[in-house]
Enzyme design. Structure first.
Site: not given
Ligand code: ATP
Ligand code: MG
Length: 600
Positions: A47, A300, A310
């Site tokens: 995102e 993760r 983020k």
């Molecule tokens: P954040 O909590 O940091 O905002 P998010 O999951 O909301 O992370 P996204 O932009 O939705 O961030 O993530 C894009 C992809 O990266 C998704 O498939 C998510 O599962 C993966 N992802 C995010 N954080 C991690 C992590 N710490 N380890 C592995 N994969 C991750």
């Molecule tokens: Mg997300």
């Protein structure tokens, strides 16, 4: 398929061998079974509401390595269904970070969006270095998603609900309290279609109505209790502008975006496991003609001494705790890059930590180990004095300059040698001299000797002090025969120290970075204030450093080993011709491990 070790093909650099893990096994099985015509298509769907961090790198490496391994494709897709939190700045940074991380390794697997082709059919890849990455956008499917929503309504599987967000929440119940049907659940198809179209036309205010799936309010899985599929949001979208005032929810958009793009394996993190029944329900309810994608979950990355969200990283920025998303202390890809981490070292790290189903905490020293190994193999060795102390060699002529030969990288003979100027006035490290040394101090002391790296044995014969008692200058002599090739060259001296020639060196700023937090899990627990655990020593700026002349022309982003001190990288933003600024990437050894072994 045999793939435990992998040979590089063509001009691609050798990649670490792909280790089998459960995702790998699943894909291999599906190919074997002929699912999706033996095709593998994955995606990485960030995102655009922040910069990518090292956790995202784990997901990128997994998705691209699977595509690469099975000769398939991986789409970079902006999961941009939330107009108020997203921004083009984030879209741009994600494009750049993904390109940086995979170029030369998995770029052949990258499936790019063709210009003007919203459906994104057509495979292409990064063809030239530096080529921009054209991602897919979930928002390009808003039209298609809207049609799918109408289809669900027509099938009697979705309805317009007028409950407020608070009421909706209350009606949903909790894991052990059954939900309650919405009073709007049994509207006719005609009424639902009419209301949905009027929602789209902008007749209603934000929050006035939602489109909900009609599933089961008593399901033990809370995500199946008539989840909201669409909500009203009168907001400008960074990609679609003012075209829409209703926006699909993640669960509705994600599975269908996967379907539209022909994704075969939708790989995400474990917290989405409970969403999987909904993912499947939506696709099945639509009775779609093509084979359906399936979702798989892995653990993760949680990395010690930092944050992996983020939202929290944004907070560090907003409170001026760091200077930006690319602050070298940030766990973002742009921060790590600026700090001096190579894409290769990050990919090796992701390979090393593996892929599992269990959430755990990854030791921060593993990431540091990866960059140490990488830079040990390729960084040129140089000498730099961070806190200079002047040394005058009284038995060395004032106008004499010698050029001494030094090896650029003992790990890599092809890196060659260079010449370093030696003269009467030098700088050494303040730490390398002690007037009243403890036992086992093998560096310079009054009347004592030390070897100058690549040069002579130095003896301290006098100490000049400022009125306040501070040592400002050492008066020394050298043993003129102790240089390489000289008659006393092999004379045994316990300590060797680095130095630079005062009239030849370049003055530079050096930024010593360390971990941002003092504890492994600064955001553990229910609602802790992670700011309490900030490391006050996470940045120390030294402006009086003296570096050997070669570093005057350091290129932004270029990495070196400063002998005895660590690996340093010329800052990509603040380095200017003739005026380098260096960031410490990592020390030579893991100082934190030693710290933890100390008896308390
Ligand atoms: P954040 O909590 O940091 O905002 P998010 O999951 O909301 O992370 P996204 O932009 O939705 O961030 O993530 C894009 C992809 O990266 C998704 O498939 C998510 O599962 C993966 N992802 C995010 N954080 C991690 C992590 N710490 N380890 C592995 N994969 C991750
Ligand atoms: Mg997300």
């Amino acid at each position: 398929m045999s793939n435990s070790t992998e040979k590089p093909t063509g001009s691609e650099p050798a990649a670490a061998p792909v280790h089998r893990h459960f995702i790998h096994e699943t894909l291999a099985r599906d190919v074997e079974a002929g699912r999706h015509g033996k095709r593998i298509a994955t995606r990485f769907p960030p995102e655009p509401n922040g910069y990518l961090h090292i956790g995202h790198a784990k997901s990128i490496c997994l998705n691209f390595s699977m595509a690469r391994e099975f000769g398939g494709t991986c789409n970079l897709r902006m999961d941009d269904t939330n107009p108020t939190r997203e921004d083009v700045e984030y879209v741009e940074s994600i494009r750049e970070d993904v390109r940086w991380l995979i170029q030369g390794w998995a770029d052949k697997s990258l499936r790019l969006k063709k210009q003007g082709d919203a459906s994104g059919v057509g495979v292409s890849a990064i063809e030239s270095p530096g080529q921009a990455v054209e991602p897919f956008y979930a928002s390009d499917y808003f039209g298609a998603l809207y049609e799918y929503a109408e289809t669900l309504i027509r099938k009697g599987k979705a309805y317009i609900c007028d409950l407020t967000p608070e009421e909706t929440e209350k009606y949903r119940g909790s894991p052990d309290v059954k939900g309650q049907d919405s009073p709007y659940r049994n509207r006719s198809v005609e009424e639902n279609l009419d209301l949905f179209r009027r929602m789209r036309a902008g007749e209603f205010k934000d929050g006035a109505r939602t489109l909900r799936a009609k599933i089961d309010m008593s399901s033990p899985n809370i995500w199946l209790r008539d989840p909201v599929l669409y909500r009203i949001r009168h907001a400008e979208h960074h990609h679609t502008g003012r075209q829409w005032c209703i926006y699909p929810m993640y669960d509705f958009a994600h599975c269908l975006s996967d379907y539209i793009e022909g994704i075969t394996h939708s790989i995400c993190t474990l917290e989405f496991e409970v969403h999987r029944p909904l993912y499947d329900w939506i696709l099945q309810a639509l009775e779609l003609p093509r084979e359906l994608p399936r979702q798989y979950e892995f653990a993760r990355l949680n990395l010690g001494y930092t944050l992996m969200s983020k939202r929290k990283l944004l907070q560090l920025l907003q409170e001026n705790i760091v200077t930006g998303w690319d602050d070298p202390r940030m766990p973002t890809l742009s921060g790590l890059r600026r700090r001096g981490f190579s894409a290769d070292s990050i990919r090796k790290f992701c390979e090393r930590i593996g892929v599992t189903k269990y959430n755990g905490l990854t030791d921060a020293s593993l990431l540091e180990l990866s960059i140490r190994e990488d830079l040990n193999a390729r960084a040129h060795r140089v000498m730099g004095v961070l806190r200079p102390l002047e040394v005058v060699i009284e038995n060395y002529p004032e106008d004499k300059v010698e050029l001494l030969e030094a090896v650029n990288n003992p790990e890599d003979p092809s890196a060659g040698t260079r010449q370093i100027p030696f003269s009467r006035v030098l700088y050494i490290e303040q730490d390398d001299f002690m007037e009243n040394p403890p036992k086992k101090f093998f560096r310079l002391v009054p009347g004592g000797e030390v070897r100058l790296r690549y040069a002579y044995i130095l003896k301290c014969v006098g100490v000049d002090k400022a009125p306040d008692g501070r040592v400002v200058r050492l008066r020394c002599t050298i043993d003129p025969d102790s240089k390489s090739g000289g008659s006393t060259a092999s004379r045994k001296i316990k300590g060797t120290i680095h130095w630079v020639s005062a009239s030849h060196c370049v003055q530079a700023e050096v930024r010593l970075y360390d971990r941002l937090f003092t504890v492994e899990e600064p955001d553990a627990g229910s609602n802790p204030d992670f700011r309490k655990f900030l490391n006050p020593m996470s940045l120390e700026v030294l402006t009086e450093c003296r570096l050997e002349p070669r570093l005057k022309d350091a290129q932004p982003g270029e990495s070196f080993q400063f002998e005895r001190l660590g690996y340093f990288c010329a800052d990509a933003k603040d380095t200017h011709p003739g005026k380098p600024v260096f960031n410490r990437t990592v020390t030579l050894r893991d100082g934190w491990a030693k710290e933890q072994q100390k008896p308390s």
